[in-house]
Motif scaffolding. Structure first.
Motif, mmCIF file in Angstrom:
data_model
loop_
_atom_site.group_PDB
_atom_site.id
_atom_site.type_symbol
_atom_site.label_atom_id
_atom_site.label_comp_id
_atom_site.label_asym_id
_atom_site.label_seq_id
_atom_site.Cartn_x
_atom_site.Cartn_y
_atom_site.Cartn_z
ATOM 1 N N SER A 1 -4.813 11.173 -1.233
ATOM 2 C CA SER A 1 -4.065 10.523 0.000
ATOM 3 C C SER A 1 -2.968 9.589 -0.153
ATOM 4 O O SER A 1 -2.269 9.073 0.665
ATOM 5 C CB SER A 1 -4.862 9.970 0.880
ATOM 6 N N GLY A 2 -2.694 9.028 -1.578
ATOM 7 C CA GLY A 2 -1.626 8.485 -2.046
ATOM 8 C C GLY A 2 -1.794 6.907 -2.258
ATOM 9 O O GLY A 2 -0.901 6.140 -2.760
ATOM 10 N N VAL A 3 -3.148 6.687 -2.150
ATOM 11 C CA VAL A 3 -3.249 5.031 -2.438
ATOM 12 C C VAL A 3 -2.846 4.900 -3.734
ATOM 13 O O VAL A 3 -2.312 3.542 -4.099
ATOM 14 C CB VAL A 3 -4.687 4.659 -1.757
ATOM 15 N N LYS A 4 -3.232 5.704 -4.688
ATOM 16 C CA LYS A 4 -3.199 5.445 -6.095
ATOM 17 C C LYS A 4 -1.596 5.214 -6.494
ATOM 18 O O LYS A 4 -1.378 4.296 -7.255
ATOM 19 C CB LYS A 4 -3.985 6.542 -6.689
ATOM 20 N N ARG A 5 -1.036 6.049 -5.501
ATOM 21 C CA ARG A 5 0.563 5.759 -5.795
ATOM 22 C C ARG A 5 1.202 4.640 -5.305
ATOM 23 O O ARG A 5 2.420 4.596 -5.111
ATOM 24 C CB ARG A 5 0.960 6.908 -5.648
ATOM 25 N N ALA A 6 0.521 4.108 -4.233
ATOM 26 C CA ALA A 6 1.257 3.165 -3.155
ATOM 27 C C ALA A 6 1.582 1.912 -3.894
ATOM 28 O O ALA A 6 1.084 1.456 -4.736
ATOM 29 C CB ALA A 6 0.321 2.958 -2.177
ATOM 30 N N HIS B 1 2.424 2.590 1.713
ATOM 31 C CA HIS B 1 3.558 1.730 1.417
ATOM 32 C C HIS B 1 3.808 0.726 2.228
ATOM 33 O O HIS B 1 4.014 -0.606 1.875
ATOM 34 C CB HIS B 1 4.635 2.647 1.024
ATOM 35 N N MET B 2 3.539 0.933 3.600
ATOM 36 C CA MET B 2 4.003 -0.254 4.312
ATOM 37 C C MET B 2 2.552 -1.298 4.431
ATOM 38 O O MET B 2 2.781 -2.340 4.340
ATOM 39 C CB MET B 2 3.843 0.413 5.998
ATOM 40 N N VAL B 3 1.380 -0.875 4.142
ATOM 41 C CA VAL B 3 0.275 -1.480 4.071
ATOM 42 C C VAL B 3 0.298 -2.513 3.006
ATOM 43 O O VAL B 3 -0.019 -3.631 3.109
ATOM 44 C CB VAL B 3 -0.927 -0.730 4.271
ATOM 45 N N MET B 4 0.611 -1.832 1.983
ATOM 46 C CA MET B 4 0.580 -2.694 0.785
ATOM 47 C C MET B 4 1.749 -3.881 0.563
ATOM 48 O O MET B 4 1.577 -4.905 -0.101
ATOM 49 C CB MET B 4 0.910 -1.824 -0.660
ATOM 50 N N SER B 5 2.780 -3.445 1.294
ATOM 51 C CA SER B 5 3.868 -4.347 1.240
ATOM 52 C C SER B 5 3.946 -5.499 2.449
ATOM 53 O O SER B 5 4.669 -6.562 1.976
ATOM 54 C CB SER B 5 5.244 -3.619 1.353
ATOM 55 N N ILE B 6 3.219 -5.269 3.260
ATOM 56 C CA ILE B 6 3.291 -6.405 4.455
ATOM 57 C C ILE B 6 1.794 -7.111 4.572
ATOM 58 O O ILE B 6 1.921 -8.099 5.304
ATOM 59 C CB ILE B 6 3.626 -5.896 5.871
ATOM 60 N N SER B 7 0.610 -6.745 3.977
ATOM 61 C CA SER B 7 -0.539 -7.142 4.402
ATOM 62 C C SER B 7 -1.186 -8.411 3.479
ATOM 63 O O SER B 7 -0.722 -8.247 2.250
ATOM 64 C CB SER B 7 -1.595 -5.957 4.099
ATOM 65 N N VAL C 1 -12.095 2.574 -3.652
ATOM 66 C CA VAL C 1 -11.180 2.941 -2.630
ATOM 67 C C VAL C 1 -10.204 4.177 -3.128
ATOM 68 O O VAL C 1 -9.860 5.020 -2.170
ATOM 69 C CB VAL C 1 -10.186 1.742 -2.364
ATOM 70 N N ILE C 2 -10.110 4.076 -4.453
ATOM 71 C CA ILE C 2 -9.344 5.176 -5.246
ATOM 72 C C ILE C 2 -10.181 6.488 -4.673
ATOM 73 O O ILE C 2 -9.491 7.507 -4.623
ATOM 74 C CB ILE C 2 -8.952 5.038 -6.697
ATOM 75 N N GLU C 3 -11.441 6.447 -5.047
ATOM 76 C CA GLU C 3 -12.446 7.744 -4.651
ATOM 77 C C GLU C 3 -12.450 8.212 -3.220
ATOM 78 O O GLU C 3 -12.151 9.349 -3.176
ATOM 79 C CB GLU C 3 -13.826 7.564 -5.296
ATOM 80 N N ARG D 1 -18.439 2.466 7.174
ATOM 81 C CA ARG D 1 -18.900 1.300 6.199
ATOM 82 C C ARG D 1 -17.671 0.615 5.738
ATOM 83 O O ARG D 1 -16.664 1.595 5.163
ATOM 84 C CB ARG D 1 -19.982 1.799 5.385
ATOM 85 N N ILE D 2 -17.720 -0.538 5.418
ATOM 86 C CA ILE D 2 -16.613 -1.411 4.778
ATOM 87 C C ILE D 2 -16.950 -1.078 3.311
ATOM 88 O O ILE D 2 -18.335 -1.364 2.974
ATOM 89 C CB ILE D 2 -16.743 -2.790 5.146
ATOM 90 N N ILE D 3 -16.101 -0.539 2.579
ATOM 91 C CA ILE D 3 -16.429 -0.385 1.087
ATOM 92 C C ILE D 3 -15.342 -1.357 0.311
ATOM 93 O O ILE D 3 -15.689 -1.406 -1.055
ATOM 94 C CB ILE D 3 -16.039 1.140 0.650
ATOM 95 N N ALA D 4 -14.477 -1.930 0.735
ATOM 96 C CA ALA D 4 -13.904 -2.946 0.091
ATOM 97 C C ALA D 4 -13.065 -3.802 1.021
ATOM 98 O O ALA D 4 -12.620 -3.399 2.203
ATOM 99 C CB ALA D 4 -12.666 -2.248 -0.843
ATOM 100 N N GLU D 5 -12.581 -4.776 0.513
ATOM 101 C CA GLU D 5 -11.931 -5.963 1.287
ATOM 102 C C GLU D 5 -11.333 -7.042 0.324
ATOM 103 O O GLU D 5 -11.844 -7.384 -0.662
ATOM 104 C CB GLU D 5 -12.922 -6.742 2.197
ATOM 105 N N GLY D 6 -9.974 -7.385 0.519
ATOM 106 C CA GLY D 6 -9.228 -8.025 -0.406
ATOM 107 C C GLY D 6 -7.729 -8.050 -0.273
ATOM 108 O O GLY D 6 -7.373 -7.254 0.689
ATOM 109 N N ASP D 7 -7.009 -8.496 -1.167
ATOM 110 C CA ASP D 7 -5.574 -8.427 -1.114
ATOM 111 C C ASP D 7 -5.198 -7.316 -1.699
ATOM 112 O O ASP D 7 -5.721 -6.432 -2.047
ATOM 113 C CB ASP D 7 -4.854 -9.514 -1.916
ATOM 114 N N PRO D 8 -3.704 -6.748 -1.454
ATOM 115 C CA PRO D 8 -3.383 -5.385 -1.736
ATOM 116 C C PRO D 8 -3.321 -5.021 -3.000
ATOM 117 O O PRO D 8 -4.161 -3.864 -3.541
ATOM 118 C CB PRO D 8 -1.596 -5.417 -1.516
ATOM 119 N N LYS D 9 -3.329 -5.993 -4.169
ATOM 120 C CA LYS D 9 -3.563 -5.791 -5.428
ATOM 121 C C LYS D 9 -5.057 -5.125 -5.807
ATOM 122 O O LYS D 9 -5.091 -4.396 -6.495
ATOM 123 C CB LYS D 9 -3.119 -6.682 -6.365
ATOM 124 N N ALA D 10 -5.880 -6.123 -5.149
ATOM 125 C CA ALA D 10 -7.120 -5.863 -5.386
ATOM 126 C C ALA D 10 -7.729 -4.346 -4.934
ATOM 127 O O ALA D 10 -8.618 -3.789 -5.348
ATOM 128 C CB ALA D 10 -7.933 -6.817 -4.925
#
Length: 267
Positions: free
Chosen positions: A262-267, A223-229, A255-257, A239-248
């Motif tokens: 862990s809650g990313v899907k609900r963040a 929730h912190m990550v998605m709200s301030i990043s 990332v969901i997989e 390995r890097i599997i994704a990079e982008g803004d919070p919505k992406a």
């Protein structure tokens, strides 16, 4: 605010990792990691436990030389430089555990940190010559400014050890800011904080970013990550599997997989 005397030019790359690989005891902790951090952004580095986040921080801040690849800070290669050398170039790291002197006052904790930036000589300090007295007054003024920035002025005379855990974490960041960083690395700043303390910490990180300091944080609180990043870099198994803004990132199936449960899907 005095710790950020200059605002980096928009679009300038503050930090760049190029093909960074780190092997530890035969295990690949980082595998060809490449990403860039532009000036003025708040960037989060996230991933499941064991993804390589702490190893990446150790490589960036000079505590571990990479097996291969390069790290650049403001277009200067710093691969394998010492932590002290890297900090002197403007990259400062705040660690997970609090770094305050419990028996000193909040004010003196910050004044001690600012003394490390002082220019008065030992003789001038011992004899309390004019240059030392002038510098001491300037440093104390900077402490009051920092206390206002941290919203800790009302705690100035209290023992740092008597602060709540959240306030100690905020004070620890203030001590790091006293080094005048151009980029600040925060390692799980919300760990152990209650929701109210987390909100206060988020507000402080935004103020840091607004002051012109680029921020890179490792954090599990989605929730912190998605709200301030401004941008998020996702590691999984080195390995890097994704990079982008919070919505992406929130809608990225990889990332969901990787974060199932862990809650990313609900963040």
């Amino acid at each position: 605010m005095t710790h950020a005397t200059q605002v980096s030019e928009s679009g300038q790359m503050v930090l760049s990792l190029k093909g960074v690989t780190m092997k530890i005891a035969g295990l690949v902790a980082l595998d060809n990691v490449t990403f860039n951090i532009p000036a003025g952004e708040i960037v989060s580095l996230i991933g499941p436990n064991g993804a390589g986040k702490t190893t990446a921080y150790n490589v960036i801040s000079g505590y571990m030389p990479p097996t291969s690849g390069t790290v650049h800070l403001f277009d200067e290669e710093i691969t394998g430089h010492s932590p002290h050398s890297i900090a002197a170039r403007g990259l400062v790291r705040s660690f997970q555990r609090t770094s305050v002197f419990d028996d000193q006052s909040v004010f003196d904790n910050l004044l001690t940190a600012y003394h490390l930036q002082g220019r008065a000589s030992l003789i001038q300090s011992l004899l309390r010559l004019r240059k030392f007295r002038s510098e001491e007054a300037q440093l104390k003024a900077r402490v009051w400014q920092m206390l206002d920035f941290l919203d800790l002025r009302h705690r100035a005379d209290e023992r740092a050890g008597s602060l709540s855990y959240g306030e100690q974490r905020i004070l620890g960041v203030g001590i790091a800011l006293a080094a005048s960083p151009r980029i600040l690395l925060l390692d799980e700043p919300a760990a152990g904080l209650n929701p109210s303390e987390t909100d206060e910490f988020k507000a402080m990180i935004r103020r840091i970013g607004d002051s012109g300091v680029t921020v890179l944080l490792v954090e599990h609180d989605m929730h912190m990550v998605m709200s301030i990043s401004d941008r998020i870099v996702v590691l999984n198994q080195g390995r890097i599997i994704a990079e982008g803004d919070p919505k992406a990132i929130q809608n990225n199936p990889d990332v969901i997989e990787a974060y199932l449960g862990s809650g990313v899907k609900r963040a």
